[in-house]
Design a protein around this motif. Sequence first.
Motif, PDB file in Angstrom:
ATOM      1  N   ALA A  42       0.842  -1.205   0.000  1.00 18.81           N
ATOM      2  CA  ALA A  42       0.000   0.000   0.000  1.00 18.81           C
ATOM      3  C   ALA A  42       0.874   1.251   0.000  1.00 18.81           C
ATOM      4  O   ALA A  42       0.615   2.203  -0.742  1.00 18.81           O
ATOM      5  CB  ALA A  42      -0.936  -0.008   1.206  1.00 18.81           C
ATOM      6  N   ALA A  47      -0.797  -2.872  -6.074  1.00 22.48           N
ATOM      7  CA  ALA A  47      -1.809  -3.870  -5.741  1.00 22.48           C
ATOM      8  C   ALA A  47      -1.139  -5.239  -5.652  1.00 22.48           C
ATOM      9  O   ALA A  47      -0.231  -5.543  -6.437  1.00 22.48           O
ATOM     10  CB  ALA A  47      -2.895  -3.901  -6.810  1.00 22.48           C
ATOM     11  N   GLN A  48      -1.570  -6.061  -4.710  1.00 21.85           N
ATOM     12  CA  GLN A  48      -0.992  -7.400  -4.551  1.00 21.85           C
ATOM     13  C   GLN A  48      -1.093  -8.199  -5.843  1.00 21.85           C
ATOM     14  O   GLN A  48      -0.163  -8.907  -6.212  1.00 21.85           O
ATOM     15  CB  GLN A  48      -1.662  -8.157  -3.411  1.00 21.85           C
ATOM     16  CG  GLN A  48      -1.064  -9.543  -3.215  1.00 21.85           C
ATOM     17  CD  GLN A  48      -1.650 -10.287  -2.042  1.00 21.85           C
ATOM     18  OE1 GLN A  48      -2.054  -9.689  -1.050  1.00 21.85           O
ATOM     19  NE2 GLN A  48      -1.695 -11.598  -2.149  1.00 21.85           N
ATOM     20  N   GLN A  49      -2.207  -8.090  -6.537  1.00 24.74           N
ATOM     21  CA  GLN A  49      -2.399  -8.833  -7.787  1.00 24.74           C
ATOM     22  C   GLN A  49      -1.300  -8.491  -8.792  1.00 24.74           C
ATOM     23  O   GLN A  49      -0.790  -9.361  -9.481  1.00 24.74           O
ATOM     24  CB  GLN A  49      -3.773  -8.537  -8.366  1.00 24.74           C
ATOM     25  CG  GLN A  49      -4.074  -9.349  -9.605  1.00 24.74           C
ATOM     26  CD  GLN A  49      -5.481  -9.105 -10.121  1.00 24.74           C
ATOM     27  OE1 GLN A  49      -6.222  -8.299  -9.588  1.00 24.74           O
ATOM     28  NE2 GLN A  49      -5.832  -9.804 -11.176  1.00 24.74           N
TER      29      GLN A  49
END
Length: 131
Positions: A42, A47-49
């Motif tokens: 963050a 984004a984690q994706q």
Amino acid sequence: MRRQPVLVYDGDCAFCTSSVRFAKRRLRPRCDATPWQFADLARLGIAQQRAEHEVLWVTPAGSVHGGAQAVAKLLMSAGGGWPVVGALLTLPLVRWVAQGVYRIIARNRRRMPGGTAACALPPSRGGRGRQ
């Protein structure tokens, strides 16, 4: 504000980890390197994706470059002749080819030297494999 760029990679992938270790030891890029699993995504604006999908280069100002362009940025921050190679990877036609090669390697990283089943990209939500 960070002073150095950050290279974010998949720490569960042996091929990725070995590649980053090699780069840090041999190329000596001016960056911090961290597995996405331990990064404050963050805070980095990621984004984690996306972090699961490709290696990322995050500048101190917060610009994010992924895939082959992250590799290009890493090379441009290294010593010796590597910045020239990195700059070549940013040229339009070379950039397109480099991204294609990057995607082939990313899809097959579990088969690369040092790769394991843990290196496989997670399946996408739509049922198709990631690219």
